[in-house]
Design a protein around this motif. Structure first.
Motif, PDB file in Angstrom:
ATOM      1  N   SER A  94       4.967 -14.397 -30.679  1.00  0.00           N
ATOM      2  CA  SER A  94       4.893 -13.046 -30.112  1.00  0.00           C
ATOM      3  C   SER A  94       4.764 -13.099 -28.593  1.00  0.00           C
ATOM      4  O   SER A  94       3.890 -12.457 -28.014  1.00  0.00           O
ATOM      5  CB  SER A  94       3.697 -12.285 -30.706  1.00  0.00           C
ATOM      6  OG  SER A  94       2.478 -13.009 -30.464  1.00  0.00           O
ATOM      7  N   VAL A 142       4.446 -17.738 -23.240  1.00  0.00           N
ATOM      8  CA  VAL A 142       3.046 -17.442 -22.936  1.00  0.00           C
ATOM      9  C   VAL A 142       2.706 -18.190 -21.652  1.00  0.00           C
ATOM     10  O   VAL A 142       2.738 -19.423 -21.619  1.00  0.00           O
ATOM     11  CB  VAL A 142       2.120 -17.895 -24.077  1.00  0.00           C
ATOM     12  CG1 VAL A 142       0.659 -17.617 -23.730  1.00  0.00           C
ATOM     13  CG2 VAL A 142       2.499 -17.182 -25.366  1.00  0.00           C
ATOM     14  N   PRO A 167       5.604 -12.522 -24.552  1.00  0.00           N
ATOM     15  CA  PRO A 167       6.258 -11.493 -23.744  1.00  0.00           C
ATOM     16  C   PRO A 167       7.519 -12.046 -23.085  1.00  0.00           C
ATOM     17  O   PRO A 167       7.700 -13.262 -22.973  1.00  0.00           O
ATOM     18  CB  PRO A 167       5.192 -11.153 -22.688  1.00  0.00           C
ATOM     19  CG  PRO A 167       4.407 -12.416 -22.543  1.00  0.00           C
ATOM     20  CD  PRO A 167       4.386 -13.054 -23.913  1.00  0.00           C
ATOM     21  N   ARG A 196      -7.597 -14.279 -29.143  1.00  0.00           N
ATOM     22  CA  ARG A 196      -6.899 -13.089 -29.616  1.00  0.00           C
ATOM     23  C   ARG A 196      -6.591 -12.096 -28.504  1.00  0.00           C
ATOM     24  O   ARG A 196      -6.108 -10.988 -28.768  1.00  0.00           O
ATOM     25  CB  ARG A 196      -7.739 -12.411 -30.709  1.00  0.00           C
ATOM     26  CG  ARG A 196      -7.701 -13.175 -32.024  1.00  0.00           C
ATOM     27  CD  ARG A 196      -8.807 -12.762 -32.971  1.00  0.00           C
ATOM     28  NE  ARG A 196      -8.628 -13.352 -34.292  1.00  0.00           N
ATOM     29  CZ  ARG A 196      -8.904 -14.622 -34.595  1.00  0.00           C
ATOM     30  NH1 ARG A 196      -9.359 -15.432 -33.646  1.00  0.00           N
ATOM     31  NH2 ARG A 196      -8.713 -15.078 -35.812  1.00  0.00           N
ATOM     32  N   LEU A 197      -6.826 -12.483 -27.269  1.00  0.00           N
ATOM     33  CA  LEU A 197      -6.409 -11.628 -26.151  1.00  0.00           C
ATOM     34  C   LEU A 197      -4.891 -11.506 -26.123  1.00  0.00           C
ATOM     35  O   LEU A 197      -4.171 -12.323 -26.684  1.00  0.00           O
ATOM     36  CB  LEU A 197      -6.912 -12.212 -24.823  1.00  0.00           C
ATOM     37  CG  LEU A 197      -8.413 -12.142 -24.546  1.00  0.00           C
ATOM     38  CD1 LEU A 197      -8.738 -12.883 -23.257  1.00  0.00           C
ATOM     39  CD2 LEU A 197      -8.888 -10.693 -24.466  1.00  0.00           C
ATOM     40  N   SER A 198      -4.418 -10.487 -25.437  1.00  0.00           N
ATOM     41  CA  SER A 198      -2.979 -10.296 -25.288  1.00  0.00           C
ATOM     42  C   SER A 198      -2.347 -11.515 -24.619  1.00  0.00           C
ATOM     43  O   SER A 198      -2.958 -12.139 -23.742  1.00  0.00           O
ATOM     44  CB  SER A 198      -2.727  -9.046 -24.440  1.00  0.00           C
ATOM     45  OG  SER A 198      -1.404  -9.025 -23.950  1.00  0.00           O
ATOM     46  N   PRO A 199      -1.104 -11.880 -25.010  1.00  0.00           N
ATOM     47  CA  PRO A 199      -0.430 -13.007 -24.362  1.00  0.00           C
ATOM     48  C   PRO A 199       0.128 -12.677 -22.982  1.00  0.00           C
ATOM     49  O   PRO A 199       0.821 -13.504 -22.390  1.00  0.00           O
ATOM     50  CB  PRO A 199       0.693 -13.346 -25.347  1.00  0.00           C
ATOM     51  CG  PRO A 199       1.003 -12.053 -26.029  1.00  0.00           C
ATOM     52  CD  PRO A 199      -0.317 -11.335 -26.142  1.00  0.00           C
ATOM     53  N   ASP A 200      -0.119 -11.486 -22.457  1.00  0.00           N
ATOM     54  CA  ASP A 200       0.359 -11.144 -21.116  1.00  0.00           C
ATOM     55  C   ASP A 200      -0.241 -12.098 -20.080  1.00  0.00           C
ATOM     56  O   ASP A 200      -1.389 -12.556 -20.236  1.00  0.00           O
ATOM     57  CB  ASP A 200      -0.013  -9.711 -20.757  1.00  0.00           C
ATOM     58  CG  ASP A 200       0.817  -8.686 -21.513  1.00  0.00           C
ATOM     59  OD1 ASP A 200       1.883  -9.059 -22.023  1.00  0.00           O
ATOM     60  OD2 ASP A 200       0.397  -7.512 -21.593  1.00  0.00           O
ATOM     61  N   SER A 250      -4.002 -11.813 -18.852  1.00  0.00           N
ATOM     62  CA  SER A 250      -5.133 -11.782 -19.779  1.00  0.00           C
ATOM     63  C   SER A 250      -6.187 -12.835 -19.456  1.00  0.00           C
ATOM     64  O   SER A 250      -7.375 -12.526 -19.303  1.00  0.00           O
ATOM     65  CB  SER A 250      -4.639 -11.956 -21.215  1.00  0.00           C
ATOM     66  OG  SER A 250      -3.934 -10.828 -21.650  1.00  0.00           O
ATOM     67  N   ASN A 269      11.443 -10.987 -29.298  1.00  0.00           N
ATOM     68  CA  ASN A 269      11.302  -9.567 -29.004  1.00  0.00           C
ATOM     69  C   ASN A 269      12.477  -8.751 -29.544  1.00  0.00           C
ATOM     70  O   ASN A 269      12.457  -7.525 -29.464  1.00  0.00           O
ATOM     71  CB  ASN A 269      11.185  -9.354 -27.493  1.00  0.00           C
ATOM     72  CG  ASN A 269       9.843  -9.789 -26.946  1.00  0.00           C
ATOM     73  OD1 ASN A 269       8.910  -9.006 -26.867  1.00  0.00           O
ATOM     74  ND2 ASN A 269       9.741 -11.056 -26.559  1.00  0.00           N
ATOM     75  N   HIS A 307       0.157 -17.612 -29.852  1.00  0.00           N
ATOM     76  CA  HIS A 307       1.060 -16.507 -29.495  1.00  0.00           C
ATOM     77  C   HIS A 307       2.515 -16.941 -29.414  1.00  0.00           C
ATOM     78  O   HIS A 307       3.345 -16.235 -28.836  1.00  0.00           O
ATOM     79  CB  HIS A 307       0.627 -15.895 -28.159  1.00  0.00           C
ATOM     80  CG  HIS A 307      -0.732 -15.261 -28.199  1.00  0.00           C
ATOM     81  ND1 HIS A 307      -0.977 -14.081 -28.869  1.00  0.00           N
ATOM     82  CD2 HIS A 307      -1.916 -15.650 -27.668  1.00  0.00           C
ATOM     83  CE1 HIS A 307      -2.255 -13.746 -28.730  1.00  0.00           C
ATOM     84  NE2 HIS A 307      -2.845 -14.689 -28.022  1.00  0.00           N
ATOM     85  N   ASN A 352       1.187  -8.539 -14.254  1.00  0.00           N
ATOM     86  CA  ASN A 352       1.748  -9.580 -15.113  1.00  0.00           C
ATOM     87  C   ASN A 352       3.003 -10.227 -14.543  1.00  0.00           C
ATOM     88  O   ASN A 352       3.611 -11.065 -15.202  1.00  0.00           O
ATOM     89  CB  ASN A 352       2.072  -8.994 -16.496  1.00  0.00           C
ATOM     90  CG  ASN A 352       0.828  -8.571 -17.246  1.00  0.00           C
ATOM     91  OD1 ASN A 352      -0.095  -9.356 -17.408  1.00  0.00           O
ATOM     92  ND2 ASN A 352       0.798  -7.321 -17.694  1.00  0.00           N
TER      93      ASN A 352
END
Length: 390
Positions: A71, A369, A73, A33-37, A40, A330, A68, A97
């Protein structure tokens, strides 16, 4: 059971439960569940050896990308010159990133230009006219698949295409090709799992759509259907149901044209249904398709805004403004102006300047991702140890 035994049982110490982060299954779910950046997982890998071993596991990385998928980035844009077969990557995220530009470069060789057809689920689909093939490329893993155009397609008439992975699929993919012959649209689906193209599916076009129409931009996946914008006297949306293998032509707003200084593309509306983004000079209109309680469809004009006002362009920078590409998940559009290239988020109307103006005219935003080979400190490769991808 005697009272003394009950008292003795109550005094017996309970076994201590493991701390939450010592529970392997729970830790796995937390890290998923960490950010997909991009930074991470490299950051998580620097915590301790145990975390690094977990986030470096190919199975975990696959689940992380899958979780991810809807969703991702926007890592940057793929660009190409009009006559060059070289595909270059322009990163747009800031450190830590920022993915190095050379990480996603592609030398295709051959002659003449290529055509970006679609980008979805970390896959890029391109048409290679020199070989009369389409290329499916996963820039993150480096996997490439060159597919022959199926029989029955006249590539000289122009083609459209889409690429996607089925729900839950990590490696297998599907390719949808669209072709035309005068007033007939034809679709065909390739499955990497089966390794073959399926049967051709065709549908006639309305008479008012000219025989020299073109597929506008990339398709948008809404539910289980792909939506393409085609233009003629008035806009039409071509819907392809992936499950039923049915092509349907949907009428668009009657006053939306795509000529001269006007541009339009299909998009996902705020309610999740089909929408159309229409730009005339600097005026932008967002339309959505509405279904009433009787099942009747109509188009509703939603938000409108002026690009020059939003981007604070002066009179010399207003023209030309050109839409270059759409980031599907996005819901953001790349706009080229004299002042530079901007990414505009269509719901919030937030924007950022990607880079200065250039001669590049073919952009494909890359939503993905990306889990490795990027530094967590600074802008280069001098930060913490890098995490390798699958």
């Amino acid at each position: 059971m005697t009272p003394s035994f009950r008292r003795h049982r109550r005094l017996r110490p309970r076994p201590a439960s493991a701390p939450p982060l010592e529970d392997g299954d729970l830790l796995d779910e937390i890290l998923l569940r960490l950010s997909p950046d991009p930074s991470s997982l490299p950051r998580a890998s620097a915590v301790c050896t145990r975390w690094r071993r977990l986030v470096s596991d190919p199975g975990f990385v696959g689940r992380f990308r899958l979780r991810h998928r809807r969703s991702p980035p926007i890592l940057g844009c793929f660009i190409r010159d009009k006559q060059s077969p070289v595909v270059s990557f322009v990163p747009t995220m800031e450190a830590p990133n920022r993915v190095p530009a050379e990480r996603f470069s592609l030398q295709l060789g051959g002659r003449g230009p290529i055509t970006f057809l679609d980008c979805r689920h970390s896959l890029l689909l391109m048409f290679l006219p020199y070989w009369i093939k389409v290329l499916v490329w996963d820039p993150v893993t480096g996997d490439q698949h060159r597919l022959d155009i199926p029989p029955g397609f006249d590539t000289k008439q122009g083609i459209g295409g889409a690429v996607l992975r089925a729900a839950g699929a990590i490696r297998h993919f599907q390719v949808v090709l669209l072709g035309r012959d005068k007033q007939v649209i034809t679709a065909c689906v390739y499955s990497s799992e089966a390794g073959v193209w399926g049967n051709l599916v065709s549908t006639p076009l309305p008479n008012e759509v000219p025989v020299d129409f073109d597929f506008r931009g990339v398709p948008v996946l809404i539910g289980d259907s792909l939506h393409y914008l085609i233009t003629g006297v008035c806009s039409r949306i071509l819907e392809f149901d992936l499950n039923k293998r049915i092509l349907t032509v949907i009428a668009g707003p009657v006053d939306i044209l795509d000529v001269g200084s006007c541009q339009s593309t299909v998009m996902r509306a705020e309610d999740g249904g089909p929408g159309i983004l229409f730009k005339s000079d600097c005026n932008v209109q967002l339309w959505r398709r509405k279904i009433d309680c009787d099942g009747q469809a109509s188009w509703v004009l939603g938000r409108t805004f002026e690009l020059d006002t939003l981007l604070s362009l002066n009179s010399e920078e207003k023209e030309p403004t050109v839409m270059l590409g759409l980031a599907e998940y996005n819901n953001a559009v790349v706009v080229q102006t004299v002042a530079g290239h901007f990414m505009v988020q269509l719901e919030s109307l937030q924007f950022n300047k990607m880079y200065e103006a250039s001669s590049w005219h073919f952009h494909q935003p890359f939503e993905s991702v990306y889990t490795g080979e990027t530094s967590i400190g600074g802008g280069g490769h001098n930060g913490a140890e890098l995490l390798h991808n699958t």
